[in-house]
Each structure stands twice: as C-alpha cells, then as structure tokens.
Design an enzyme around this catalytic site. Structure first.
Site, PDB file in Angstrom:
ATOM      1  N   LYS A 110      -3.310   6.027  -4.627  1.00 43.54           N
ATOM      2  CA  LYS A 110      -1.997   5.480  -4.956  1.00 43.54           C
ATOM      3  C   LYS A 110      -1.676   5.826  -6.393  1.00 43.54           C
ATOM      4  O   LYS A 110      -2.576   5.978  -7.212  1.00 43.54           O
ATOM      5  CB  LYS A 110      -2.013   3.950  -4.801  1.00 43.54           C
TER       6      LYS A 110
HETATM    7  N1  GLU Z   1       3.667   4.283   0.538  1.00 45.03           N
HETATM    8  C1  GLU Z   1       3.433   4.224   1.940  1.00 45.03           C
HETATM    9  C2  GLU Z   1       2.290   3.273   2.261  1.00 45.03           C
HETATM   10  O1  GLU Z   1       1.985   2.390   1.488  1.00 45.03           O
HETATM   11  C3  GLU Z   1       3.286   5.596   2.558  1.00 45.03           C
HETATM   12  C4  GLU Z   1       2.111   6.382   2.065  1.00 45.03           C
HETATM   13  C5  GLU Z   1       2.097   7.826   2.585  1.00 45.03           C
HETATM   14  O2  GLU Z   1       2.894   8.170   3.421  1.00 45.03           O
HETATM   15  O3  GLU Z   1       1.245   8.574   2.091  1.00 45.03           O
HETATM   16  O4  GLU Z   1       1.712   3.321   3.303  1.00 45.03           O
END
Ligand code: GLU
Length: 428
Positions: A110
């Site tokens: 993240k």
């Molecule tokens: N931000 C989204 C999540 O928390 C999508 C992450 C992604 O598609 O890599 O799942």
C-alpha cells in the site's frame, strides 16, 4: 498470543491482532510467523512540489510492501491528510491477506501521500503524483509492485503514474498500475468492481443466514467509488438503500432512497470545481441525519464503505443491523469485532467483502500483459466466480472451525501464504 490492542484506533495493531489470532489457530511456526507479521520493505519519501502560489512544499509519501511470497506486490495509493506509516502498514498487510483469499498471484502493498486532495489543484495533484512515482519507482514494476486507486486517488492519478513510469523505462508500460482509464489499458468493469464484489458478498452471506429476507434494507456509509457504486448496484438488484452518507452528512429514507437519482446528483457534483462541490447534506428533498447516526440506523445490513475505525467500542452496542459487509478496509476495530461476534451479528470482513476491486485489478494486469481485452460481461462473470468461490471457502472454514467469517478469512489467507513461503524455502 493474541491480545486486544492497547490502542483501539491503531490500524496496524488491529491488523496484527487478527493476524495473531489466526496464527495461533494454525499453530504457525514462530519463525514463519515473524516473517509474515513484518512488512518486507518500507519506504518513506519526501516529495518536494512547486505549488500554484510559486512556493515549494514538501509532502511525505510512503510505500509499504508487506509480502511478495505469492507474486508481485499489489495495492492502492491513498491521498489523505491522515495517512501515516502505521496506517499504510496495516493496509499493506490487509492486501496480502486479501489477494490470498481470492487466490490471485499477488502479495500485498500500500502507498500513501499525506495531503488533502480536496484543496489541491489538478496541476498540484499531478506534480505530487509524478514526483512520488519517480521517487519510489525502483521498487515498482509489472513484476515487482503494481499500485491502484484508493481513497483520494482515481483513474487520472493512475494515468499519471503509468506515464511517469513509462517515460523512465522508455516504453509504454501499462501493466505497472491498475485502475487506469480504458483508453490506457484499463479494464472494463474495474470502476464498479469493488461495489459489485460487495453486492455479491452480501447476497452470498444472506443465503447463509436464517430468517433474513433475500431483499434487504441496507445503510451505506461512504459515497465514494465503493459506497455509491455498491449502493447503486444493490438498489438495482432489488434491495432498499435506506441511508447513505458522506463526510458531511447522511440522507435517510426508511422507504428506500432513489439511488439512480442520488448517483446522478453525485456524478454532477464530481464535475463541479473543487470549491463549489456539494455534499450529501445539500441533497434536495430527503431527511438528513448526522453522519455518525448512519451506523445506528434501523436496517438489516450495514455497509461501512469509508475509512478505518468507524465501528468501535463506543458505538458497537447501538448497531441494529444483523449483517455487516465491510466495503472499507479496517472499518471495525478488533474490540468492536469481538462485541459484534458475541451479539451474533455476522460480519463479512473487508479482506473478502471488498476484494472485488483487486480481483478486477488482477484481470486488468492480465489483459495488459496479453494485450487483449475482455468484454465487460466476461470481466463481471469472472469476478462473480471469484467472489462466490472465495465466500464459499471462507464460509466452509468458519463452519468447520466454529469461528467468525473474519477469523476464517485470516486462517485461510495465512495458511495459503505460509504454505507458499515454506515451499519457496529460505534464500540465504
Ligand atoms: N485500493 C483497493 C483495495 O484496497 C484496490 C487495490 C488494487 O486494486 O490493487 O483493495
């Protein structure tokens, strides 16, 4: 041993609490457990940006790669004033478990930049995004780490990341990021994917609960990509959305809101210049309630689709829903989670309920690498299969071990990552 976190509102401690409880259950080897608990790599960067007023401002950015045992890291980038390293650590770990549950070949990561996208101009946002990308790009790449949108970022942000990365590697590299515009290798259905997955997870959970109607009254917290689209899809599937909130207020109608009209109004707001943008508290002709009350509204299903720590020990006793589907990451603190379990309220945990987004991100990455794109119906069909199959596995694990869906989801995820880790063995 898993003990409840000292600070109820620290997301990293909440994530670790759930991790520890599942690791205890699996009697995970102490060494492997320590490897999987820790992030593999953390990067904190300074992002100097020339602001529109001619002054230089330094923003702080992060990228945490929690684990890449099962494949390249995957996870969104968040632009928000409250972003900090502890939050990004938690969000990165949740991505590892989420990807394992839906069994896609990714680890978890993240990123985040501490900034308020609501007050920044488009030019400032672009300069922040490009400098952040250029600064962390040694650890990015289609086979290394593939970002996506999250709170405060969107397909335009992803287009800037794709371009910045591509200019550095001297070739158009679409698979370095997902959630892109369709014209740049985005996938059909990606924008709706998290909301669609949420709707499917809710439907599957309802089938397992005694005495629940198949058409239910839902309260949705959050009117962003997950909440607004999830609510619209639930409405279209025949459910009644009795309340919807954003960061300013909540609209409430026990007879059910007209989600088509609300969505149209929200979309129109998105086209307004930032300083003129309206929030749900100015939505015409509905009953307004304070946004905190949304969680306590009379409903069958509650869908928290905003940010962390919304359901906590201070409000958990007032929740009336019988089912909670977590569209947000970490909306329930561990203490509240325990209280919900004791009250017999079923919770479809974030790492399953909101996994539709990363699942279609995976499809997007696959399509980019093939250079061949699927029709929307195919994307949706494959998403449906993934969420239904994963729900069944988590539900069966919960039944077998007589634990909550959250505990079962962690058990399943940890087991998958730990098994992969043991198979690879230690590089030394
Ligand atoms: N931000 C989204 C999540 O928390 C999508 C992450 C992604 O598609 O890599 O799942």
């Amino acid at each position: 041993m898993s003990t409840a976190p000292q600070d109820e509102f620290n997301p990293r401690l909440n994530a670790e609490y759930q991790f520890n409880a599942a690791a205890d259950h699996l009697q995970l080897d102490a060494g492997v457990r320590e490897v999987l608990r820790r992030p593999d790599r953390e990067m904190t960067v300074t992002i100097p940006v020339l602001m529109d007023n001619g002054k230089l401002h330094c923003f702080t950015g992060y990228r945490v790669q929690h684990n890449f045992t099962r494949g390249p890291c995957k996870g969104g980038i968040r632009f928000d004033l409250k972003v900090d390293l502890e939050e990004v650590r938690a969000l990165a770990a949740w991505m590892t478990w989420k990807c394992a549950i839906v069994d896609i070949p990714f680890g978890g990561a993240k990123g985040g930049v501490e900034c308020d996208p609501k007050v920044l101009s488009t030019g400032e946002l672009e300069r922040i995004t490009r400098r952040y990308t250029a600064t962390i790009m040694d650890i990015l790449g289609p086979d290394r780490d593939v970002p996506a949108p999250d709170v405060g970022t969107n397909d335009q942000t992803m287009a800037w990341i794709m371009d910045t990365y591509s200019m550095h590697v001297r070739q158009a590299s679409t698979a370095v990021v997902t959630g892109k515009p369709l014209a740049l290798g985005g996938s059909k259905g990606r924008r709706e994917a998290t909301g669609r997955g949420l709707m499917i997870a809710m439907r599957e959970a309802l089938k397992t609960m005694k005495g629940m109607p198949d058409k239910v009254r839902v309260a949705v917290q959050g009117a962003g990509n997950v909440g607004a689209i999830g609510a619209l899809l639930m409405h279209q599937a025949g459910h009644k959305i009795v309340a919807l909130s954003d960061e300013r207020g909540a609209i409430h109608d026990p007879k059910g809101l007209d989600l088509v009209a609300v969505t149209k109004w929200l979309d129109d707001q998105g086209r307004q210049p930032k300083d003129k943008r309206k929030f749900l508290d100015s939505y015409p002709a509905t009953q307004l309630v304070p946004k905190e009350k949304l969680l306590e509204i009379d409903c069958d299903v509650l869908a928290p689709c905003a940010i962390e720590n919304q359901i906590h020990s201070g409000n958990v006793e007032r929740i009336k829903a019988r089912l909670i589907v977590e569209g947000a990451n970490g909306p329930t603190t561990s203490l509240a989670d325990k209280a919900l379990d004791e009250r017999g309220i079923v919770v479809v945990p974030d790492i399953l309920a909101n996994a539709g987004g990363v699942t279609v991100s995976y499809f997007e990455w696959v399509q980019d690498r093939m250079g061949y794109f699927w029709p929307e119906a195919e994307v949706n069909q494959r998403l449906e299969e993934k969420i239904v199959g994963s729900f069944e596995e988590v539900h069966a694990t919960a039944k077998k071990n007589n634990v909550s869906l959250r505990r079962a989801a962690y058990i399943l995820a940890l087991d998958r990552v730990a098994s992969a880790y043991k198979l690879r063995g230690l590089f030394a």
